[in-house]
Design a protein around this motif. Sequence first.
Motif, short mmCIF file in Angstrom:
data_model
loop_
_atom_site.label_atom_id
_atom_site.label_comp_id
_atom_site.label_asym_id
_atom_site.label_seq_id
_atom_site.Cartn_x
_atom_site.Cartn_y
_atom_site.Cartn_z
N TYR A 31 0.85 -1.19 0.00
CA TYR A 31 0.00 0.00 0.00
C TYR A 31 0.89 1.24 0.00
N THR A 32 0.60 2.16 -0.91
CA THR A 32 1.41 3.37 -1.04
C THR A 32 0.54 4.61 -0.95
N GLU A 33 1.20 5.73 -0.75
CA GLU A 33 0.51 7.02 -0.85
C GLU A 33 0.10 7.22 -2.30
N GLN A 34 -0.92 8.05 -2.53
CA GLN A 34 -1.30 8.40 -3.89
C GLN A 34 -0.16 9.22 -4.48
N PRO A 35 0.37 8.83 -5.63
CA PRO A 35 1.44 9.63 -6.23
C PRO A 35 0.88 10.95 -6.78
N HIS A 36 1.66 12.01 -6.64
CA HIS A 36 1.25 13.32 -7.16
C HIS A 36 2.10 13.66 -8.37
N GLY A 37 1.44 13.94 -9.48
CA GLY A 37 2.16 14.31 -10.69
C GLY A 37 2.84 13.16 -11.40
N GLU A 38 2.43 11.95 -11.09
CA GLU A 38 3.04 10.77 -11.70
C GLU A 38 1.98 9.68 -11.82
N GLU A 39 2.02 8.95 -12.90
CA GLU A 39 1.09 7.84 -13.07
C GLU A 39 1.34 6.80 -11.97
N PRO A 40 0.26 6.22 -11.40
CA PRO A 40 0.44 5.24 -10.32
C PRO A 40 1.40 4.10 -10.67
N GLU A 41 1.24 3.50 -11.84
CA GLU A 41 2.09 2.37 -12.19
C GLU A 41 3.56 2.78 -12.31
N ALA A 42 3.82 3.96 -12.84
CA ALA A 42 5.20 4.45 -12.94
C ALA A 42 5.78 4.65 -11.54
N PHE A 43 4.98 5.18 -10.61
CA PHE A 43 5.41 5.35 -9.22
C PHE A 43 5.70 4.01 -8.57
N HIS A 44 4.85 3.03 -8.83
CA HIS A 44 5.03 1.69 -8.26
C HIS A 44 6.32 1.06 -8.78
N ILE A 45 6.56 1.17 -10.06
CA ILE A 45 7.78 0.60 -10.65
C ILE A 45 9.01 1.31 -10.12
N ARG A 46 8.95 2.64 -10.00
CA ARG A 46 10.09 3.40 -9.49
C ARG A 46 10.39 3.01 -8.04
N THR A 47 9.34 2.87 -7.23
CA THR A 47 9.51 2.49 -5.83
C THR A 47 10.11 1.09 -5.72
N LEU A 48 9.61 0.17 -6.50
CA LEU A 48 10.11 -1.21 -6.50
C LEU A 48 11.53 -1.29 -7.05
N SER A 49 11.84 -0.47 -8.05
CA SER A 49 13.20 -0.45 -8.64
C SER A 49 14.25 -0.07 -7.62
N ALA A 50 13.89 0.79 -6.68
CA ALA A 50 14.85 1.23 -5.67
C ALA A 50 15.34 0.06 -4.82
N VAL A 51 14.52 -0.97 -4.69
CA VAL A 51 14.89 -2.15 -3.89
C VAL A 51 15.45 -3.26 -4.77
N LEU A 52 14.86 -3.46 -5.93
CA LEU A 52 15.24 -4.59 -6.78
C LEU A 52 16.43 -4.28 -7.70
N GLY A 53 16.80 -3.01 -7.81
CA GLY A 53 18.01 -2.66 -8.53
C GLY A 53 17.85 -2.23 -9.97
N SER A 54 16.70 -2.51 -10.57
CA SER A 54 16.50 -2.08 -11.95
C SER A 54 15.01 -2.02 -12.27
N GLU A 55 14.70 -1.23 -13.29
CA GLU A 55 13.32 -1.13 -13.75
C GLU A 55 12.84 -2.47 -14.31
N GLU A 56 13.73 -3.17 -14.99
CA GLU A 56 13.38 -4.48 -15.56
C GLU A 56 13.01 -5.48 -14.47
N ALA A 57 13.80 -5.53 -13.39
CA ALA A 57 13.50 -6.43 -12.28
C ALA A 57 12.19 -6.05 -11.62
N ALA A 58 11.93 -4.75 -11.51
CA ALA A 58 10.68 -4.28 -10.91
C ALA A 58 9.48 -4.69 -11.76
N LYS A 59 9.61 -4.54 -13.07
CA LYS A 59 8.50 -4.92 -13.96
C LYS A 59 8.27 -6.43 -13.91
N ASP A 60 9.33 -7.22 -13.76
CA ASP A 60 9.18 -8.67 -13.66
C ASP A 60 8.49 -9.08 -12.36
#
Length: 110
Positions: A31-60
């Motif tokens: 569960y995340t805060e509502q992103p401001h000025g960013e599409e939700p899915e893009a925010f989710h991928i960016r947040t997940l990328s910070a932990v998984l190391g890459s956008e590709e890993a986040a999308k997977d």
Amino acid sequence: MGTATGIGNLLVLAILIATAMADSAAVHIVYTEQPHGEEPEAFHIRTLSAVLGSEEAAKDALLYSYKSAASGFSAKLTPSQVAQLSKQPGVLQIVPSRRLQLHGGPNMDE
């Protein structure tokens, strides 16, 4: 000596299994805060990328982005990834996904 060796081998096997289970990924709802000025899915991928190391890993790892009733996403995460992700800005809560089974048939009076 054969018994001691057998017990030692079982102990090593048990440790290996426990380690593998601790690192295995399971589905979690993030569960995340509502992103401001960013599409939700893009925010989710960016947040997940910070932990998984890459956008590709986040999308997977990303299974679904929730955008209407709640803001968040579901993803396959290991326990250590859950711990890291819970510290990311905008992450409110992470819970394991559960499948609930309803009881009763089509007519609940039966």
